[in-house]
Design an enzyme around this catalytic site. Structure first.
Site, PDB file in Angstrom:
ATOM      1  N   HIS A   1      -1.147   7.203   3.979  1.00  0.00           N
ATOM      2  CA  HIS A   1       0.075   6.725   4.632  1.00  0.00           C
ATOM      3  C   HIS A   1       1.126   7.822   4.505  1.00  0.00           C
ATOM      4  CE1 HIS A   1      -1.619   2.635   4.580  1.00  0.00           C
ATOM      5  NE2 HIS A   1      -2.074   2.987   3.390  1.00  0.00           N
TER       6      HIS A   1
ATOM      7  N   ALA B   1       0.811  -1.212   0.000  1.00  0.00           N
ATOM      8  CA  ALA B   1       0.000   0.000   0.000  1.00  0.00           C
ATOM      9  C   ALA B   1       0.848   1.266   0.000  1.00  0.00           C
ATOM     10  CB  ALA B   1      -0.914  -0.001   1.219  1.00  0.00           C
TER      11      ALA B   1
ATOM     12  N   ASN C   1       0.242  -4.098   7.768  1.00  0.00           N
ATOM     13  CA  ASN C   1       1.296  -4.727   6.973  1.00  0.00           C
ATOM     14  C   ASN C   1       2.264  -3.677   6.445  1.00  0.00           C
ATOM     15  OD1 ASN C   1       0.336  -7.666   6.720  1.00  0.00           O
ATOM     16  ND2 ASN C   1      -1.498  -6.475   6.262  1.00  0.00           N
TER      17      ASN C   1
HETATM   18  N1  LIG Z   1       1.193  -5.440   2.316  1.00  0.00           N
HETATM   19  C1  LIG Z   1       0.273  -4.475   2.297  1.00  0.00           C
HETATM   20  O1  LIG Z   1       0.594  -3.288   2.106  1.00  0.00           O
HETATM   21  C2  LIG Z   1      -1.158  -4.834   2.492  1.00  0.00           C
HETATM   22  C3  LIG Z   1      -1.520  -6.091   2.902  1.00  0.00           C
HETATM   23  N2  LIG Z   1      -2.844  -6.427   3.070  1.00  0.00           N
HETATM   24  C4  LIG Z   1      -3.145  -7.785   3.546  1.00  0.00           C
HETATM   25  O2  LIG Z   1      -3.464  -8.612   2.428  1.00  0.00           O
HETATM   26  C5  LIG Z   1      -4.283  -9.712   2.862  1.00  0.00           C
HETATM   27  C6  LIG Z   1      -5.507  -9.839   1.947  1.00  0.00           C
HETATM   28  O3  LIG Z   1      -6.261  -8.653   2.028  1.00  0.00           O
HETATM   29  P1  LIG Z   1      -7.721  -8.563   1.382  1.00  0.00           P
HETATM   30  O4  LIG Z   1      -7.760  -9.252   0.083  1.00  0.00           O
HETATM   31  O5  LIG Z   1      -8.126  -7.151   1.466  1.00  0.00           O
HETATM   32  O6  LIG Z   1      -8.566  -9.412   2.437  1.00  0.00           O
HETATM   33  P2  LIG Z   1      -9.998 -10.079   2.221  1.00  0.00           P
HETATM   34  O7  LIG Z   1     -10.528 -10.310   3.587  1.00  0.00           O
HETATM   35  O8  LIG Z   1     -10.804  -9.310   1.247  1.00  0.00           O
HETATM   36  O9  LIG Z   1      -9.660 -11.479   1.532  1.00  0.00           O
HETATM   37  C7  LIG Z   1      -8.868 -12.446   2.160  1.00  0.00           C
HETATM   38  C8  LIG Z   1      -9.142 -13.766   1.471  1.00  0.00           C
HETATM   39  O10 LIG Z   1      -8.216 -14.727   1.945  1.00  0.00           O
HETATM   40  C9  LIG Z   1      -8.911 -15.888   2.351  1.00  0.00           C
HETATM   41  N3  LIG Z   1      -8.201 -16.546   3.442  1.00  0.00           N
HETATM   42  C10 LIG Z   1      -7.919 -16.044   4.668  1.00  0.00           C
HETATM   43  N4  LIG Z   1      -7.250 -16.946   5.394  1.00  0.00           N
HETATM   44  C11 LIG Z   1      -7.100 -18.039   4.602  1.00  0.00           C
HETATM   45  C12 LIG Z   1      -6.503 -19.314   4.767  1.00  0.00           C
HETATM   46  N5  LIG Z   1      -5.909 -19.639   5.939  1.00  0.00           N
HETATM   47  N6  LIG Z   1      -6.539 -20.196   3.742  1.00  0.00           N
HETATM   48  C13 LIG Z   1      -7.136 -19.869   2.566  1.00  0.00           C
HETATM   49  N7  LIG Z   1      -7.729 -18.662   2.342  1.00  0.00           N
HETATM   50  C14 LIG Z   1      -7.709 -17.783   3.350  1.00  0.00           C
HETATM   51  C15 LIG Z   1     -10.276 -15.413   2.770  1.00  0.00           C
HETATM   52  O11 LIG Z   1     -11.183 -16.476   2.665  1.00  0.00           O
HETATM   53  P3  LIG Z   1     -12.568 -16.509   3.494  1.00  0.00           P
HETATM   54  O12 LIG Z   1     -13.426 -15.515   2.793  1.00  0.00           O
HETATM   55  O13 LIG Z   1     -12.997 -17.906   3.323  1.00  0.00           O
HETATM   56  O14 LIG Z   1     -12.207 -16.131   4.901  1.00  0.00           O
HETATM   57  C16 LIG Z   1     -10.532 -14.304   1.744  1.00  0.00           C
HETATM   58  O15 LIG Z   1     -11.035 -14.845   0.540  1.00  0.00           O
HETATM   59  C17 LIG Z   1      -4.642  -9.406   4.319  1.00  0.00           C
HETATM   60  O16 LIG Z   1      -3.800 -10.121   5.194  1.00  0.00           O
HETATM   61  C18 LIG Z   1      -4.369  -7.915   4.440  1.00  0.00           C
HETATM   62  O17 LIG Z   1      -4.099  -7.519   5.767  1.00  0.00           O
HETATM   63  C19 LIG Z   1      -3.839  -5.553   2.783  1.00  0.00           C
HETATM   64  C20 LIG Z   1      -3.519  -4.282   2.357  1.00  0.00           C
HETATM   65  C21 LIG Z   1      -2.167  -3.803   2.227  1.00  0.00           C
HETATM   66  O1  LIG Z   2      -4.085  -1.155   2.390  1.00  0.00           O
HETATM   67  C1  LIG Z   2      -3.656  -0.312   3.183  1.00  0.00           C
HETATM   68  O2  LIG Z   2      -3.913   0.896   3.073  1.00  0.00           O
HETATM   69  C2  LIG Z   2      -2.708  -0.696   4.265  1.00  0.00           C
HETATM   70  C3  LIG Z   2      -3.077  -1.879   5.009  1.00  0.00           C
HETATM   71  O3  LIG Z   2      -4.208  -2.288   5.096  1.00  0.00           O
HETATM   72  C4  LIG Z   2      -2.010  -2.592   5.673  1.00  0.00           C
HETATM   73  O4  LIG Z   2      -0.912  -2.052   5.810  1.00  0.00           O
HETATM   74  O5  LIG Z   2      -2.256  -3.734   6.080  1.00  0.00           O
END
Ligand SMILES: NC(=O)C1=CN([C@@H]2O[C@H](COP(=O)(O)OP(=O)(O)OC[C@H]3O[C@@H](n4cnc5c(N)ncnc54)[C@H](OP(=O)(O)O)[C@@H]3O)[C@@H](O)[C@H]2O)C=CC1
Ligand SMILES: O=C([O-])CC(=O)C(=O)O
Length: 267
Positions: free
Chosen positions: A221, A126, A192
């Site tokens: 951010h 992000a 994250n």
């Molecule tokens: N690095 C960065 O800057 C950022 C990182 N993130 C992270 O990215 C990840 C995904 O975000 P986002 O797509 O918005 O989240 P969502 O909640 O929209 O989607 C997550 C998906 O992952 C699935 N899931 C969760 N746990 C498992 C598992 N153990 N095995 C299989 N599938 C699983 C969920 O399934 P189900 O629906 O069945 O629960 C859901 O389909 C999160 O951890 C979030 O915090 C987000 C934003 C920024």
């Molecule tokens: O998507 C964003 O803005 C940031 C976020 O959720 C994360 O850092 O996990």
């Protein structure tokens, strides 16, 4: 004249098919030469369409022999999948790097990478400017401050738990001030980015502030870098993903860009 060799197809595993996973699948399948194997708990009724197939679990993912795996699920999924993929020599491009707040898991990942030569790719996600932060942090005097400012819609459950839902409609509420590990431990779905910055800057040099702010337009951010090489400030005001207001839409693009770069010749 012999036929030209077929263009290579990169086999990409994808864990998670939520807000980020669905965008990653759409973006990657629009690129020529990529096939997707998707691990998700909820396969859409109509399947995933051409170029993508459902994989039931970790074993099916490893058997599919991906060239790389994109994790876009959760910190728990990162902990469950990343070590096994790295142990099998498969590189991972991870969204849920906040999972590395767990020092034991972080150490295990490092040992696996050392042993197998596989790599954990931490995309900018992000935020951005991670290369600049890493460069500045080669001078030990450098200090980095990260402020995450999102609208209350990104914090609905957390604000309710803290009894702060009403206060956060009236003005900014500070949800956390401290170090990046504790921030990611408390708020694994929102911090994250803080962990990504701290991995580049060093945990002892990074301070984090987290605000729910009704005046925030988008997921904002702010990063301040101060040190002997200069003072810099970066500000990212991201559109939230329509499917998940906690998540900035650009994150999926960052994962895909990092994956394409990983396969490319320019690093
Ligand atoms: N690095 C960065 O800057 C950022 C990182 N993130 C992270 O990215 C990840 C995904 O975000 P986002 O797509 O918005 O989240 P969502 O909640 O929209 O989607 C997550 C998906 O992952 C699935 N899931 C969760 N746990 C498992 C598992 N153990 N095995 C299989 N599938 C699983 C969920 O399934 P189900 O629906 O069945 O629960 C859901 O389909 C999160 O951890 C979030 O915090 C987000 C934003 C920024
Ligand atoms: O998507 C964003 O803005 C940031 C976020 O959720 C994360 O850092 O996990």
């Amino acid at each position: 004249m012999s036929a030209a060799a077929a263009d290579p197809v990169w086999r990409v595993g994808l864990i998670g098919y939520g807000a980020i996973g669905q965008s990653v699948a759409r973006l990657l399948l629009a690129q020529p030469g990529h096939a997707l194997g998707i691990v998700t708990r909820s396969v859409p009724a109509g399947g995933f369409g051409p170029g993508a197939e459902a994989l039931g679990d970790l074993e099916a993912l490893l058997d599919w022999r991906p060239d790389a795996v994109i994790e876009a699920a959760s910190a728990d999924a990162f902990a469950a999948f990343a070590p096994a993929c790295l142990a099998a020599g498969i590189d991972i491009v991870a969204a849920s790097v906040g999972a590395l707040q767990d020092a034991a898991l972080h150490e295990r990942i490092k040992c696996l990478c050392d042993r197998t030569g596989s790599r954990l790719v931490v995309p900018s996600g992000a935020v951005g400017g991670i290369d600049h932060i890493a460069a500045a942090a080669l001078r030990p005097e450098t200090r980095v401050t990260y402020i995450s400012r999102k609208p209350p819609a990104a914090w609905v459950a957390e604000l309710a738990t803290l009894g702060l839902s009403e206060a956060a409609q009236k003005g900014p509420v500070t949800l956390f001030e401290g170090d990046a590990r504790e921030a990611a431990a408390r708020y694994p779905k929102n911090l994250n980015a803080g962990l990504t910055i701290a991995l580049a800057a060093g945990f002892d040099r990074t301070s984090v502030q987290v605000l729910a702010d009704p005046a925030a337009t988008g997921n904002t951010h702010e990063i301040r870098i101060e040190g002997p090489l200069g003072d810099s400030a970066m500000r990212f005001c991201n559109a939230p993903d329509p499917a998940n207001p906690k998540t900035s839409a650009i994150t999926a693009y960052s994962l895909v860009a990092a994956t394409l770069r990983h396969f490319g010749t320019l690093q």
